[in-house]
Design a protein around this motif. Structure first.
Motif, PDB file in Angstrom:
ATOM      1  N   GLU A 103       0.815  -1.213   0.000  1.00 28.56           N
ATOM      2  CA  GLU A 103       0.000   0.000   0.000  1.00 28.56           C
ATOM      3  C   GLU A 103       0.850   1.265   0.000  1.00 28.56           C
ATOM      4  O   GLU A 103       0.299   2.365   0.082  1.00 28.56           O
ATOM      5  N   GLY A 104       2.163   1.105  -0.068  1.00 32.35           N
ATOM      6  CA  GLY A 104       3.040   2.267  -0.075  1.00 32.35           C
ATOM      7  C   GLY A 104       3.337   2.832   1.291  1.00 32.35           C
ATOM      8  O   GLY A 104       3.868   3.942   1.397  1.00 32.35           O
ATOM      9  N   LYS A 139       0.099   5.098  -1.336  1.00 35.89           N
ATOM     10  CA  LYS A 139      -0.622   5.112  -2.617  1.00 35.89           C
ATOM     11  C   LYS A 139      -1.823   6.057  -2.620  1.00 35.89           C
ATOM     12  O   LYS A 139      -2.072   6.728  -3.622  1.00 35.89           O
ATOM     13  N   PRO A 140      -2.607   6.168  -1.538  1.00 39.76           N
ATOM     14  CA  PRO A 140      -3.689   7.174  -1.529  1.00 39.76           C
ATOM     15  C   PRO A 140      -3.196   8.608  -1.329  1.00 39.76           C
ATOM     16  O   PRO A 140      -4.010   9.526  -1.296  1.00 39.76           O
ATOM     17  N   PRO A 144       2.519  10.326   6.804  1.00 38.93           N
ATOM     18  CA  PRO A 144       2.343   9.826   8.178  1.00 38.93           C
ATOM     19  C   PRO A 144       1.550  10.775   9.064  1.00 38.93           C
ATOM     20  O   PRO A 144       0.763  10.329   9.899  1.00 38.93           O
ATOM     21  N   LEU A 145       1.723  12.085   8.875  1.00 39.13           N
ATOM     22  CA  LEU A 145       0.955  13.037   9.677  1.00 39.13           C
ATOM     23  C   LEU A 145      -0.532  12.932   9.364  1.00 39.13           C
ATOM     24  O   LEU A 145      -1.372  12.992  10.273  1.00 39.13           O
ATOM     25  N   MET A 146      -0.886  12.793   8.105  1.00 38.34           N
ATOM     26  CA  MET A 146      -2.297  12.645   7.749  1.00 38.34           C
ATOM     27  C   MET A 146      -2.883  11.378   8.349  1.00 38.34           C
ATOM     28  O   MET A 146      -4.037  11.366   8.805  1.00 38.34           O
ATOM     29  N   VAL A 147      -2.108  10.294   8.356  1.00 32.81           N
ATOM     30  CA  VAL A 147      -2.589   9.035   8.925  1.00 32.81           C
ATOM     31  C   VAL A 147      -2.853   9.199  10.421  1.00 32.81           C
ATOM     32  O   VAL A 147      -3.880   8.743  10.940  1.00 32.81           O
ATOM     33  N   TYR A 173      -4.520  12.376  -2.121  1.00 38.27           N
ATOM     34  CA  TYR A 173      -4.976  12.276  -3.502  1.00 38.27           C
ATOM     35  C   TYR A 173      -6.480  12.014  -3.614  1.00 38.27           C
ATOM     36  O   TYR A 173      -7.087  12.361  -4.628  1.00 38.27           O
ATOM     37  N   VAL A 174      -7.076  11.416  -2.598  1.00 42.54           N
ATOM     38  CA  VAL A 174      -8.461  10.953  -2.714  1.00 42.54           C
ATOM     39  C   VAL A 174      -9.446  12.018  -2.246  1.00 42.54           C
ATOM     40  O   VAL A 174     -10.354  12.421  -2.983  1.00 42.54           O
ATOM     41  N   TYR A 175      -9.281  12.498  -1.007  1.00 39.20           N
ATOM     42  CA  TYR A 175     -10.233  13.456  -0.432  1.00 39.20           C
ATOM     43  C   TYR A 175      -9.704  14.891  -0.452  1.00 39.20           C
ATOM     44  O   TYR A 175     -10.439  15.817  -0.109  1.00 39.20           O
ATOM     45  N   HIS A 176      -8.445  15.053  -0.806  1.00 35.54           N
ATOM     46  CA  HIS A 176      -7.831  16.384  -0.911  1.00 35.54           C
ATOM     47  C   HIS A 176      -7.949  17.163   0.411  1.00 35.54           C
ATOM     48  O   HIS A 176      -8.305  18.331   0.429  1.00 35.54           O
ATOM     49  N   ARG A 177      -7.645  16.465   1.493  1.00 37.24           N
ATOM     50  CA  ARG A 177      -7.710  17.086   2.816  1.00 37.24           C
ATOM     51  C   ARG A 177      -6.303  17.299   3.353  1.00 37.24           C
ATOM     52  O   ARG A 177      -5.401  16.494   3.124  1.00 37.24           O
TER      53      ARG A 177
END
Length: 260
Positions: A103-104, A139-140, A144-147, A173-177
């Motif tokens: 998953e990258g 990949k999305p 790490p901070l976003m996770v 890339y998906v929700y652009h947050r």
């Protein structure tokens, strides 16, 4: 080599150490593609496996092996919350701190996902020492901070910002947050407050707020008592009207009224 795999699979770690003492081939995978070191890292939270892990690293076992999901030894040690094994692997200088799984995700992604702030600090220290990027995307497109923000792991998120200098402006890339927008999904952020530098007591999870609102509404409706465990109040059952029956007559006794 089969004896070593059998000992690790059965949890006989003392026997595994004995086998390691006379074995010269300890990097061969089993039928599932797992090497002995990968198996040890999958059970790294077990204190008894520490001796086998240390011996394998001392004998220069390969650190670039991956399991079926593309996770390396460092991924697995982080996933199972084993900071001592993580420090052992990093101290060798031969483990890739930015290796990715299918998953990258890097080991730092895994630490952010598991809220392992102590392990994240160890990884960040070496990343900064070697001037590596702390904002690698999976990949999305999640850093790490976003996770960490996505799961509401505020302590790890603060560490990534304060110690690692993680970016607050990157978007997935998906929700652009941005990281703050991900954090707003799980936390009630007061207006004008920076969640990465403010007092943590000012922040409350939205789930907690929702539970408080539901409980308050139920108290107002009389469904639960405010000072007791939540329980439904039932009205008292109707009292059944009974006819008082006279007591039975006293039995006759010697010298009583029956003998007069």
């Amino acid at each position: 080599m089969a004896h070593l795999h059998k000992a690790l699979d059965a949890g006989r770690y003392h026997q595994a150490l004995v086998v390691l003492g006379y074995s010269s081939q300890f990097d061969q995978p089993d039928e599932n593609g797992l090497t002995p070191l990968l198996k040890c890292c999958r059970q790294a939270n077990n204190p008894q496996v520490w001796g086998s892990s240390k011996e394998l690293v001392r004998r220069r076992a390969r650190l670039d092996q991956q399991d079926g999901d593309g996770r390396g030894v460092l991924h697995l040690a982080v996933l199972h919350h084993a900071p001592r094994v993580v420090r052992l692997l990093i101290s060798t200088g031969n483990v890739d701190l930015q290796s990715v799984d299918r998953e990258g995700n890097t080991p730092l992604h895994v630490a952010a996902n598991c809220d392992a702030d102590a392990i994240a600090r160890n990884i960040l220290t070496y990343l900064l020492h070697y001037q590596m990027d702390v904002d690698l995307r999976n990949k999305p497109g999640m850093t790490p901070l976003m996770v960490a923000c996505q799961h509401g792991h505020l302590k790890t998120a603060r560490l990534l910002v304060t110690l690692g200098g993680a970016s607050l402006t990157m978007r997935d890339y998906v929700y652009h947050r941005s990281p703050k927008e991900w954090l707003e999904e799980v936390l009630d952020l007061p207006f004008g407050v920076n969640p990465f530098t403010c007092d943590p007591e000012l922040l409350t999870s939205k789930t907690c707020h929702r539970q408080i609102r539901v409980r308050s509404a139920r108290i107002r409706k009389g469904c639960i008592l405010p000072d007791s465990r939540p329980r439904r109040i039932h009205s008292a059952p109707p009292t059944r009207t009974t006819v008082d029956t006279p007591p039975p007559p006293r039995p006759a006794t010697r010298g009583g009224w029956m003998n007069t």
